[in-house]
Each structure stands twice: as C-alpha cells, then as structure tokens.
Design an enzyme around this catalytic site. Structure first.
Site, PDB file in Angstrom:
ATOM      1  NE  ARG A 199      27.797 127.123  51.145  1.00  0.00           N
ATOM      2  CZ  ARG A 199      26.837 126.267  51.442  1.00  0.00           C
ATOM      3  NH1 ARG A 199      25.945 126.586  52.354  1.00  0.00           N
ATOM      4  NH2 ARG A 199      26.763 125.109  50.853  1.00  0.00           N
ATOM      5  N   GLY A 200      32.339 129.861  54.596  1.00  0.00           N
ATOM      6  CA  GLY A 200      32.783 131.176  55.053  1.00  0.00           C
ATOM      7  C   GLY A 200      34.089 131.594  54.403  1.00  0.00           C
TER       8      GLY A 200
END
Length: 339
Positions: free
Chosen positions: A278-279
């Site tokens: 997700r980063g």
C-alpha cells in the site's frame, strides 16, 4: 449559517493543505490523517475544503449521490432504471462529520421508524455513510472513536459498499469516500488497522515564529468581526484554487509514470521496511496528483521526495534502537535512496 473560513487564508500548515489538495484531485489515494496540537486549524481546514471543492453531478433525489453516467456501483433505485437515463443535478461535494458519540444506526442507516409506525412500511433511513458517498467523511478526535465503529469503517472503506442486514431489511448501497481524521496524539494512539487505511498522514504543529502567529490572529479576528467582507477579500484566491483543482483532475489521467519512478518508490519502501504494498501505491498515486497540480506531464523524483514523508511515515515499524521521529527516518531514507 455563515460560510466557512477560506482555505486560501489559512496561514502556514503547508503539508496539511497540500495533503487535502492531493486528496481533492485523486480520492483513490485513501484518507488523510492530520495529527497534532490543538487549535492549529485542522477542523478549520476540513470545513474550508468543503466550500472549495467543485460541485458534483448526481442523480436528482438520490440519497446516495449516485453518478448519472455510471453503469456500475449504483444504488438499487438508480440501477433499476432499466437503461433509462436518470435526471442529473449539480450539488456540493459532501463533507460529512461523524461525531464520536454517533450510534451504529446513525452511521450505517436503519429502519425508518416514522414510516413503519405511520404506514406500516419497511423503509430504509440512510445514515452518514450514505451521505458521504463520493465525498469526504470527517472524524475529529478519531483516536477516541469506539472500536465497533472503527471495525465498521474498516469494512466499508475496504469494499466501498455498505451492507445493512437488520430488522428485516437487506440493503446494499455505494459508500466510497475519502476518510479524513484529526486528533491529538496526547489523548491516545490510533488503532493500527485504521491508521493503515489513511493514505497520507501529516503532523500539524503550532507555529513557533512571531510573524506567523500574528498573521493567524489578525486574519481570524477579521473573519470573526466581518465574515462577509473577509470572504469577499479572499474570493479571488478561492476561485483560482478551485480552478487549479478542476484543471488537475482533468490532467491527472495524462500524467505518465516512468518505470524509473516506480523502481525508486519500491526501493524507498524496501529501505524503510514498510509492510505490504500500500505504501508504493499511495506514493505513486499521490506523486501523480502532485505532478498534475504542478502541471507536469510525468512524475519526477521531485514529487516523490515531497510526498514520501506524508505517504510513508505512518507505515513504519517502531524501531527501539532508533529514537528519531518517523518523518526524520523517511527523510533520511529519501536522501539515501534518491540522493
């Protein structure tokens, strides 16, 4: 009811304002978390953003703000039109407050008791999640939100659909919104599951220089004494900023993402040891939105460097051997990876 304080008139807090503008350009980056000192303009900025956002096209009379041109993700009523084009209307982008003391029925919706008692009909009364569809859901002091509401928000944020099965009702409706949370870390930490749902996180601090503090006091006092005159003074700046958001939205799809930028984002996340992917996704999407705001045709490392602290600082594991703040750790990794 007077209009909110102008977004353009907020003194300082550049990181917070930039995060809000990025979310306005591309809601897919996820939510915005503004954590920091009391009285630093967090709630003011959220309400100012509401007045700044361009209006949205929605099906007239739809309580879920369904998009008229969409063929998927519609509520049951709009989806049952049988190919008939629904009547559209322009309405302000919804920015909905979720109070800490709200009941689950108020949030997700429940049986309309008035119609049930008066007419004997089972009818659904939409809740706050319905009102926030295609807009923003704001939670002040989100670190104090009750656990059962946190679990509920996590489910809806992941799916974009609110499912209500109770009192003989079975309702599904779209609930896609940008979650905005604010709070003071001294009053308690945020649950990791909810923290990870915020795309960007910014630290908001009280200005420490005399000129900035003086300017904040002067502008707020002028607004409180004569709101109409203050709003008129800042109207050109607000109009210009709104036009910038509209232009950035239109330009967003044409912003290229070079493979080298994706590789740099991946190396940066690996260097920091952030969990999941997700980063990287948030970093790329936010950098693309920033590039669009800057009228660039592709993402450059300049955008990655600017976005990295707010996209990654809240995703770091705690390191007992490193007492530096998370933002400082991200900045150090940016210098090592990107130069």
């Amino acid at each position: 009811m007077r209009q909110p304080y102008p977004f353009s008139a907020i003194v300082g807090q550049d990181e917070m304002k930039l995060a809000f503008l990025i979310a306005a350009v591309d809601p897919s980056i996820g939510g915005i978390l503004a954590f920091g000192d009391r009285g630093t303009g967090k709630s003011t900025a959220v309400r100012a953003l509401a007045a700044l956002l361009p209006k949205i096209k929605a099906v007239e009379g739809c309580p879920y703000n369904c998009e008229p041109s969409s063929t998927a993700g519609l509520c049951r009523a709009c989806g049952d039109e049988g190919g008939k084009k629904p009547k559209a209307t322009l309405k302000p982008a919804p920015v909905v407050d979720l109070p800490l003391g709200a009941t689950e029925d108020r949030v997700v919706g429940a049986l309309n008791l008035e119609r049930a008692l008066a007419h004997g009909e089972k009818s659904f009364q939409p809740g706050l999640l319905a009102q926030a569809n295609r807009g923003f859901l704001y939670i002040d002091e989100c670190n104090l939100l009750e656990d059962h509401l946190v679990d509920l928000l996590l489910d809806v944020a992941a799916s974009g659909i609110n499912v209500v099965e109770r009192e003989g009702l079975s309702v599904r409706h779209p609930a896609r919104f940008v979650l905005i949370g604010s709070g003071n870390p001294e009053e308690g930490e945020l649950r990791p599951q909810l923290l990870d749902r915020f795309g960007l996180a910014v630290e908001v601090r009280t200005p420490q220089d005399v000129p900035s503090r003086i300017e904040v006091v002067k502008r707020r006092d002028a607004y409180d004494r004569d709101p109409d005159a203050f709003l008129e003074q800042w109207a050109p700046a607000e109009k210009k900023l709104c036009a910038r958001i509209v232009a950035a939205r239109a330009h967003l799809a044409s912003v290229a993402t070079p493979d080298a930028i994706v590789e740099s984002a991946t190396r940066l996340c690996l260097k920091l040891g952030s969990d999941g992917l997700r980063g990287e996704l948030t970093l790329i999407r936010a950098a693309r939105a920033l590039a669009s705001l800057d009228k660039k045709h592709e993402i450059h490392e300049q955008q990655l460097k600017r976005i990295a602290p707010m996209a990654l600082s809240h995703r770091l594991r705690r390191n007992p051997l490193d007492e530096t703040g998370s933002s400082a750790r991200v900045q150090r990794a940016v210098e090592e990876v990107l130069g």
